[in-house]
Design a protein around this motif. Structure first.
Motif, PDB file in Angstrom:
ATOM      1  N   ILE A  60       0.877  -1.160   0.000  1.00 26.73           N
ATOM      2  CA  ILE A  60       0.000   0.000   0.000  1.00 26.73           C
ATOM      3  C   ILE A  60       0.916   1.211   0.000  1.00 26.73           C
ATOM      4  N   GLY A  61       0.787   2.064  -1.007  1.00 24.28           N
ATOM      5  CA  GLY A  61       1.697   3.193  -1.102  1.00 24.28           C
ATOM      6  C   GLY A  61       1.143   4.328  -1.932  1.00 24.28           C
ATOM      7  N   THR A  62       1.990   5.322  -2.193  1.00 21.24           N
ATOM      8  CA  THR A  62       1.570   6.537  -2.884  1.00 21.24           C
ATOM      9  C   THR A  62       1.942   6.577  -4.362  1.00 21.24           C
ATOM     10  N   ASN A  63       2.920   5.759  -4.778  1.00 19.81           N
ATOM     11  CA  ASN A  63       3.398   5.807  -6.160  1.00 19.81           C
ATOM     12  C   ASN A  63       4.079   4.478  -6.489  1.00 19.81           C
ATOM     13  N   PRO A  64       3.631   3.757  -7.509  1.00 15.68           N
ATOM     14  CA  PRO A  64       4.212   2.453  -7.833  1.00 15.68           C
ATOM     15  C   PRO A  64       5.722   2.474  -8.055  1.00 15.68           C
ATOM     16  N   SER A  65       6.253   3.560  -8.606  1.00 18.13           N
ATOM     17  CA  SER A  65       7.688   3.609  -8.897  1.00 18.13           C
ATOM     18  C   SER A  65       8.558   3.607  -7.641  1.00 18.13           C
ATOM     19  N   LEU A  66       7.976   3.891  -6.497  1.00 18.13           N
ATOM     20  CA  LEU A  66       8.727   3.854  -5.242  1.00 18.13           C
ATOM     21  C   LEU A  66       8.935   2.435  -4.720  1.00 18.13           C
ATOM     22  N   TYR A  67       8.195   1.476  -5.278  1.00 19.53           N
ATOM     23  CA  TYR A  67       8.201   0.117  -4.744  1.00 19.53           C
ATOM     24  C   TYR A  67       8.707  -0.936  -5.718  1.00 19.53           C
ATOM     25  N   HIS A  68       9.008  -0.525  -6.936  1.00 20.05           N
ATOM     26  CA  HIS A  68       9.571  -1.445  -7.927  1.00 20.05           C
ATOM     27  C   HIS A  68      10.312  -0.613  -8.971  1.00 20.05           C
ATOM     28  N   PRO A  69      11.537  -0.992  -9.331  1.00 15.88           N
ATOM     29  CA  PRO A  69      12.331  -0.172 -10.249  1.00 15.88           C
ATOM     30  C   PRO A  69      11.762  -0.060 -11.667  1.00 15.88           C
ATOM     31  N   LEU A  70      10.881  -0.963 -12.084  1.00 11.35           N
ATOM     32  CA  LEU A  70      10.321  -0.916 -13.430  1.00 11.35           C
ATOM     33  C   LEU A  70       8.883  -0.410 -13.471  1.00 11.35           C
ATOM     34  N   ALA A  71       8.371   0.033 -12.334  1.00 15.05           N
ATOM     35  CA  ALA A  71       6.978   0.492 -12.265  1.00 15.05           C
ATOM     36  C   ALA A  71       6.842   1.918 -12.790  1.00 15.05           C
ATOM     37  N   TRP A  72       5.636   2.244 -13.255  1.00 12.61           N
ATOM     38  CA  TRP A  72       5.350   3.598 -13.716  1.00 12.61           C
ATOM     39  C   TRP A  72       5.297   4.563 -12.550  1.00 12.61           C
ATOM     40  N   ASN A  73       5.523   5.822 -12.843  1.00  8.17           N
ATOM     41  CA  ASN A  73       5.532   6.883 -11.851  1.00  8.17           C
ATOM     42  C   ASN A  73       4.221   7.664 -11.935  1.00  8.17           C
ATOM     43  N   PHE A  74       3.329   7.482 -10.951  1.00 13.63           N
ATOM     44  CA  PHE A  74       2.081   8.243 -10.895  1.00 13.63           C
ATOM     45  C   PHE A  74       1.498   8.168  -9.498  1.00 13.63           C
ATOM     46  N   GLY A  75       0.671   9.154  -9.168  1.00 18.70           N
ATOM     47  CA  GLY A  75      -0.020   9.179  -7.885  1.00 18.70           C
ATOM     48  C   GLY A  75      -1.434   8.646  -8.025  1.00 18.70           C
ATOM     49  N   ASP A  76      -2.156   8.649  -6.919  1.00 14.16           N
ATOM     50  CA  ASP A  76      -3.527   8.120  -6.951  1.00 14.16           C
ATOM     51  C   ASP A  76      -4.431   9.050  -7.765  1.00 14.16           C
ATOM     52  N   HIS A  77      -5.604   8.566  -8.118  1.00 19.72           N
ATOM     53  CA  HIS A  77      -6.502   9.299  -9.013  1.00 19.72           C
ATOM     54  C   HIS A  77      -7.315  10.397  -8.334  1.00 19.72           C
ATOM     55  N   THR A  78      -7.196  10.533  -7.023  1.00 23.80           N
ATOM     56  CA  THR A  78      -7.999  11.548  -6.338  1.00 23.80           C
ATOM     57  C   THR A  78      -7.170  12.792  -6.036  1.00 23.80           C
ATOM     58  N   THR A  79      -6.228  12.684  -5.133  1.00 26.30           N
ATOM     59  CA  THR A  79      -5.427  13.850  -4.741  1.00 26.30           C
ATOM     60  C   THR A  79      -4.024  13.832  -5.347  1.00 26.30           C
ATOM     61  N   GLY A  80      -3.606  12.681  -5.837  1.00 32.68           N
ATOM     62  CA  GLY A  80      -2.254  12.562  -6.375  1.00 32.68           C
ATOM     63  C   GLY A  80      -1.243  12.099  -5.353  1.00 32.68           C
ATOM     64  N   ASP A  81      -1.577  12.206  -4.081  1.00 33.65           N
ATOM     65  CA  ASP A  81      -0.626  11.762  -3.051  1.00 33.65           C
ATOM     66  C   ASP A  81      -1.266  10.848  -2.003  1.00 33.65           C
ATOM     67  N   GLY A  82      -2.459  10.333  -2.286  1.00 34.75           N
ATOM     68  CA  GLY A  82      -3.118   9.397  -1.382  1.00 34.75           C
ATOM     69  C   GLY A  82      -2.571   7.987  -1.550  1.00 34.75           C
ATOM     70  N   LEU A  83      -3.005   7.090  -0.690  1.00 31.78           N
ATOM     71  CA  LEU A  83      -2.544   5.702  -0.736  1.00 31.78           C
ATOM     72  C   LEU A  83      -3.346   4.890  -1.740  1.00 31.78           C
ATOM     73  N   MET A  84      -2.706   3.865  -2.295  1.00 30.16           N
ATOM     74  CA  MET A  84      -3.360   2.968  -3.229  1.00 30.16           C
ATOM     75  C   MET A  84      -2.802   1.562  -3.059  1.00 30.16           C
ATOM     76  N   PHE A  85      -3.528   0.593  -3.551  1.00 32.36           N
ATOM     77  CA  PHE A  85      -3.103  -0.813  -3.581  1.00 32.36           C
ATOM     78  C   PHE A  85      -2.205  -0.974  -4.819  1.00 32.36           C
ATOM     79  N   ILE A  86      -0.954  -1.397  -4.614  1.00 32.22           N
ATOM     80  CA  ILE A  86       0.017  -1.530  -5.701  1.00 32.22           C
ATOM     81  C   ILE A  86       0.461  -2.987  -5.730  1.00 32.22           C
ATOM     82  N   ALA A  87       0.153  -3.694  -6.823  1.00 29.18           N
ATOM     83  CA  ALA A  87       0.448  -5.131  -6.916  1.00 29.18           C
ATOM     84  C   ALA A  87       1.318  -5.441  -8.111  1.00 29.18           C
ATOM     85  N   ASN A  88       2.156  -6.451  -7.963  1.00 32.39           N
ATOM     86  CA  ASN A  88       2.953  -6.965  -9.058  1.00 32.39           C
ATOM     87  C   ASN A  88       2.271  -8.236  -9.501  1.00 32.39           C
ATOM     88  N   GLY A  89       1.544  -8.169 -10.623  1.00 39.62           N
ATOM     89  CA  GLY A  89       0.772  -9.296 -11.109  1.00 39.62           C
ATOM     90  C   GLY A  89       1.586 -10.211 -11.929  1.00 39.62           C
TER      91      GLY A  89
END
Length: 89
Positions: A60-89
């Motif tokens: 659970i985090g604010t930006n996928p790129s902070l948790y995996h080196p190949l993930a995209w860099n973006f914030g949540d769809h509401t405020t841009g800095d809220g928490l979201m569920f980030i999964a590696n499928g």
């Protein structure tokens, strides 16, 4: 001579939970915006705080790129800095 290139495809799944909640049933979705962190839901993914490696894990985090080196860099769809569920499928 043929050169083989290996490509690794990582699929990140972002789960968005949205609902219109009326005053009468305000508790219908507990922690629907993940603001309380890793509580109030179940998943088959394995929770790994601050990391989404290897596949099948989530955080659970604010930006996928902070948790995996190949993930995209973006914030949540509401405020841009809220928490979201980030999964590696």
């Amino acid at each position: 001579m043929h050169h083989l290139k290996q490509f690794v495809l990582l699929i990140f799944t972002t789960v968005w939970v949205s609902a219109t909640i009326q005053q009468a049933n305000a508790d219908a979705i507990f922690n629907g915006d993940f603001s309380l962190g890793n509580v109030g839901f179940t998943t088959d993914y394995v929770y790994t705080p601050n990391n989404t490696q290897p596949a099948g894990t989530y955080t659970i985090g604010t930006n996928p790129s902070l948790y995996h080196p190949l993930a995209w860099n973006f914030g949540d769809h509401t405020t841009g800095d809220g928490l979201m569920f980030i999964a590696n499928g």
